[in-house]
Design a protein around this motif. Structure first.
Motif, short mmCIF file in Angstrom:
data_model
loop_
_atom_site.label_atom_id
_atom_site.label_comp_id
_atom_site.label_asym_id
_atom_site.label_seq_id
_atom_site.Cartn_x
_atom_site.Cartn_y
_atom_site.Cartn_z
N ASN A 1 24.24 64.64 -1.84
CA ASN A 1 25.18 64.12 -0.83
C ASN A 1 26.55 64.79 -0.89
OD1 ASN A 1 23.23 62.30 -0.12
ND2 ASN A 1 23.99 60.72 -1.49
N PHE A 2 26.80 65.56 -1.96
CA PHE A 2 28.17 66.00 -2.21
C PHE A 2 28.30 67.49 -2.44
CE2 PHE A 2 28.00 61.80 -4.53
CZ PHE A 2 28.48 61.08 -3.46
N LYS A 3 27.91 68.26 -1.47
CA LYS A 3 27.97 69.72 -1.67
C LYS A 3 29.39 70.19 -1.94
CE LYS A 3 23.67 70.67 0.52
NZ LYS A 3 23.38 69.41 1.22
N GLU A 4 30.39 69.50 -1.35
CA GLU A 4 31.78 69.99 -1.47
C GLU A 4 32.52 69.42 -2.68
OE1 GLU A 4 30.63 68.21 1.11
OE2 GLU A 4 31.07 69.15 3.03
N ALA A 5 31.91 68.48 -3.41
CA ALA A 5 32.65 67.84 -4.53
C ALA A 5 32.95 68.85 -5.63
CB ALA A 5 31.83 66.68 -5.08
N ASP A 6 34.08 68.65 -6.34
CA ASP A 6 34.44 69.55 -7.45
C ASP A 6 33.68 69.18 -8.71
OD1 ASP A 6 36.72 71.25 -6.35
OD2 ASP A 6 37.25 69.24 -5.69
N VAL A 7 33.42 67.89 -8.89
CA VAL A 7 32.63 67.43 -10.04
C VAL A 7 31.87 66.17 -9.61
CG1 VAL A 7 34.55 66.09 -11.02
CG2 VAL A 7 32.75 66.85 -12.52
N ILE A 8 30.68 65.98 -10.18
CA ILE A 8 29.86 64.83 -9.77
C ILE A 8 29.37 64.08 -11.01
CG2 ILE A 8 27.70 64.16 -8.60
CD1 ILE A 8 28.01 66.82 -6.99
N PHE A 9 29.42 62.75 -10.94
CA PHE A 9 28.83 61.90 -11.98
C PHE A 9 27.79 61.02 -11.30
CE2 PHE A 9 33.13 62.91 -13.37
CZ PHE A 9 32.91 63.35 -14.67
N SER A 10 26.68 60.77 -12.00
CA SER A 10 25.60 60.01 -11.35
C SER A 10 25.98 58.55 -11.11
CB SER A 10 24.32 60.12 -12.16
OG SER A 10 24.58 59.66 -13.45
N SER A 11 26.88 58.01 -11.95
CA SER A 11 27.36 56.63 -11.74
C SER A 11 28.75 56.50 -12.37
CB SER A 11 26.40 55.63 -12.39
OG SER A 11 26.57 55.70 -13.79
N THR A 12 29.43 55.39 -12.06
CA THR A 12 30.78 55.19 -12.63
C THR A 12 30.71 55.07 -14.16
OG1 THR A 12 30.55 52.81 -12.26
CG2 THR A 12 31.72 54.07 -10.58
N ASN A 13 29.56 54.62 -14.62
CA ASN A 13 29.33 54.50 -16.06
C ASN A 13 29.51 55.82 -16.80
OD1 ASN A 13 28.73 52.75 -18.00
ND2 ASN A 13 26.56 52.51 -17.49
N GLU A 14 29.18 56.90 -16.08
CA GLU A 14 29.22 58.25 -16.69
C GLU A 14 30.59 58.90 -16.58
OE1 GLU A 14 26.33 59.39 -18.05
OE2 GLU A 14 25.52 57.44 -17.44
#
Ligand code: BG6
Ligand code: MG
Length: 222
Positions: free
Chosen positions: A197-210
């Motif tokens: 869903n986030f091709k443009e994001a700089d960094v991605i976490f699978s959940s807030t927990n991470e």
């Protein structure tokens, strides 16, 4: 390390608390009544999107856009909102998503300002139920924003009010429309959820927990 992050801007629904699920349930109730199809997969397209635009997407999925006048659309959107407001009554301070309180504490420790930039006209109601009003330096009122996400307006407003340059802002979002809005504002984007869903994001976490603030800052300050 010199930290150039001066402001951390949060999306609300789906980042601070799981209201994304309540939005889905409220739309599902309305679409069931109308006999329309609406799946959890369709719901992804509604995240970060305004109430009336969400309804238009649902009508489009069901080839029913032409069936309703503007007034009837407003009536349906209001009905969905009544269902949503009923569900919001379940929210208590225990409903902060995991990792968020910890992140807020760390941001305070690092002297980084905080804001909420939500597309929701119910944001203040949700924040009241969560009891977190005093944890943020500024909460943008969606009613005062001209263009909703994916336009950058809501993020730009937070930075403007708190007098921080766009290049000094980190923003966090769970929606594709939100990530697009952050990048359009010229800010650093943290995505929560599915990488597709986030091709443009700089960094991605699978959940807030991470969530890992040190990792984010290390990358941001590179
Ligand atoms: C966003 C949600 O935060 O707010 C969307 O992700 C929602 O799903 C939008 O449609 C508008 O919310 P509200 O509360 O004004 O209907
Ligand atoms: Mg969201």
């Amino acid at each position: 390390m010199i930290n150039k992050c001066k402001l951390f801007i949060f999306d609300l629904d789906g980042v601070i608390t799981d209201t994304a699920e309540y939005h889905y349930l409220a739309w599902k109730k309305l679409t069931d009544e109308l006999g329309y199809k609406f799946s959890i997969h369709d719901n992804e397209r509604l995240k970060g999107v305004s109430r009336i635009h969400s309804l238009e997407i649902i009508l489009d999925i069901n080839n029913s856009t032409e069936k309703y006048s503007e007034q009837e659309k407003i009536r349906l959107a209001n009905k969905k909102n009544d269902y949503y407001l009923e569900l919001l009554k379940n929210i208590t301070p225990k409903d902060l998503l995991p990792g968020i309180e910890d992140l807020l504490d760390k941001l305070k420790k690092y002297n980084i300002k905080t804001a909420i930039a939500s597309a929701s006209k119910n944001a203040f109601t949700v924040i009241n139920y969560l009891g977190i009003n005093d944890k943020f330096d500024y909460i943008v009122n969606a009613n005062e924003i001209k263009n909703s996400k994916p336009a950058p307006d809501v993020f730009l407003k937070a930075a403007e009010v708190l007098e921080v340059n766009n290049q000094n802002c980190i923003c966090i979002e769970d929606a594709s429309a939100g990530i697009k809005a952050i990048k359009a504002a010229g800010m650093y984007a943290v995505g929560i959820g599915n990488i597709q869903n986030f091709k443009e994001a700089d960094v991605i976490f699978s959940s807030t927990n991470e969530l890992n603030l040190e990792k984010i800052l290390l990358d941001f300050n590179k």
